[in-house]
Design an enzyme around this catalytic site. Structure first.
Site, short mmCIF file in Angstrom:
data_model
loop_
_atom_site.label_atom_id
_atom_site.label_comp_id
_atom_site.label_asym_id
_atom_site.label_seq_id
_atom_site.Cartn_x
_atom_site.Cartn_y
_atom_site.Cartn_z
N SER A 106 0.79 -1.24 0.00
CA SER A 106 0.00 0.00 0.00
C SER A 106 0.82 1.28 0.00
O SER A 106 0.26 2.36 -0.15
CB SER A 106 -0.93 0.02 1.21
N LYS B 56 0.28 3.66 -2.73
CA LYS B 56 -0.91 4.53 -2.83
C LYS B 56 -0.56 6.02 -2.93
O LYS B 56 -1.13 6.72 -3.77
CB LYS B 56 -1.89 4.23 -1.70
N TYR C 237 -3.08 -1.94 -10.47
CA TYR C 237 -3.05 -1.88 -9.00
C TYR C 237 -2.20 -3.01 -8.41
O TYR C 237 -1.34 -2.78 -7.56
CB TYR C 237 -4.48 -1.93 -8.44
N1 GLN Z 1 -1.91 -5.45 -2.11
C1 GLN Z 1 -2.56 -5.24 -0.86
C2 GLN Z 1 -4.07 -5.32 -1.05
O1 GLN Z 1 -4.54 -4.80 -1.98
C3 GLN Z 1 -2.18 -3.91 -0.30
C4 GLN Z 1 -2.84 -3.64 1.03
C5 GLN Z 1 -1.93 -3.02 2.05
O2 GLN Z 1 -0.71 -2.94 1.92
N2 GLN Z 1 -2.52 -2.59 3.13
O3 GLN Z 1 -4.78 -5.90 -0.28
#
Ligand code: GLN
Length: 306
Positions: free
Chosen positions: A61, A64, A190
């Protein structure tokens, strides 16, 4: 400083025992739960590191804020904020909500949780999914100053295989018209973004740019505009640690973004960029010992902005 960091890492390492590796992406179970490392780059250009700072792990994440930056660069602030909100959701990063009673969907999707990040993937410019992802990877290379960054394909496949919850979120977005592209193409961008492989040093460099109004340490070149680093830092402060953001603001007090790969990107504005790695996670999906380590660092160097 080096000794101070080593001491803090060793004191924080025991907290890894209270956490768990992210098992819902099977490939992430290969990480070593006891690992803990830190790399920081100060505004005078000096770099310090300790613990397992040289391990490679997937960004998860922490991609992001990078997706948000690129969406802002490509579309401008107005376009982005008309589609994703900036308020903290106070919910788990992969929460699925019943939006049927919701007046404006965007008030319930934030770029730091999965549904918002998936929405933003479709805002990245590019003729197809490969070009969109390549542009994100190029930005990641530029921000980290590391040309050699790539994707861990095993993690990517693992995410794709087990990513039904993200698939559900993407279909939900499509049903509301927030995304219009092919769902699998958006998810491909993603999942690949989450599978970018980095080190603590890469995160520290990215954090440095965010702490330094968009300028890199090596060339003082403006990589992203100050108005966007300000935007991203504010969102990191309020939502970067998901439903743990409030507690983190009290204990550490700087903008940060976590990922289930164990990374935490942290930004001490005008002071330093910090990269953390500790794959043992707390119940919210944040690095359990990584937060402890940041708390110690923040207290001893007075990093909190509050
Ligand atoms: N790839 C993970 C997901 O989409 C990323 C989530 C995370 O790092 N919190 O669930």
């Amino acid at each position: 400083m080096r000794e101070l960091l080593e001491k803090m890492v060793e004191e924080s390492r025991e907290f890894t025992q209270g956490g768990q590796l992210a098992s819902y992406i099977p490939e992430l179970l290969k990480y070593n739960k006891d690992d803990l490392g830190i790399y920081l780059i100060r505004n005078d250009g000096k770099e310090f590191y300790a613990g397992n700072f040289d391990k490679r792990f997937t960004i998860q994440s922490v991609c992001k804020p990078l997706i948000l930056l690129l969406a802002l660069i490509d579309n401008g602030e107005d376009y982005v904020t008309q589609r994703v909100g900036v308020e903290s959701t106070g919910k788990a990063f992969n929460a699925i909500m019943d939006f049927s009673q919701v007046e404006d969907l965007k008030d319930h999707i934030n770029p730091m949780v999965n549904i918002g990040a998936i929405a933003m993937c479709s805002m990245i410019e590019g003729k197809d999914k490969d070009e969109k992802f390549q542009r994100l990877l190029d930005l990641t290379k530029k921000l980290s100053g590391n040309e050699n960054i790539g994707v861990n394909m095993q993690v990517f496949e693992s995410e794709r295989k087990t990513g039904d919850r993200n698939r559900a979120l993407a279909y939900l977005l499509k049903s509301y018209g927030t995304i219009t592209d092919d769902v699998d193409d958006v998810l491909d961008v993603y999942f690949k973004a989450c599978s970018i492989e980095i080190t603590c040093k890469d995160l520290a460099n990215i954090g440095f740019v965010l702490s330094n109004n968009g300028r890199s340490k090596s060339s003082d070149e403006e990589i992203v505009s100050k108005k966007y680093t300000r935007f991203v830092n504010a969102i990191l402060m309020t939502c970067g640690m998901y439903d743990g953001a409030g507690d983190f603001a009290i204990r550490v007090g700087i903008p940060a973004k976590s990922g289930v790969g164990g990374g935490i990107l942290s930004v001490a504005p005008s002071i330093m960029g910090i990269g953390i790695y500790g794959p043992a996670l707390d119940s919210k999906g944040n690095s359990i010992a990584g937060i402890k380590l940041l708390e110690k660092l923040s207290n001893s160097l007075y990093l909190s902005v509050f």
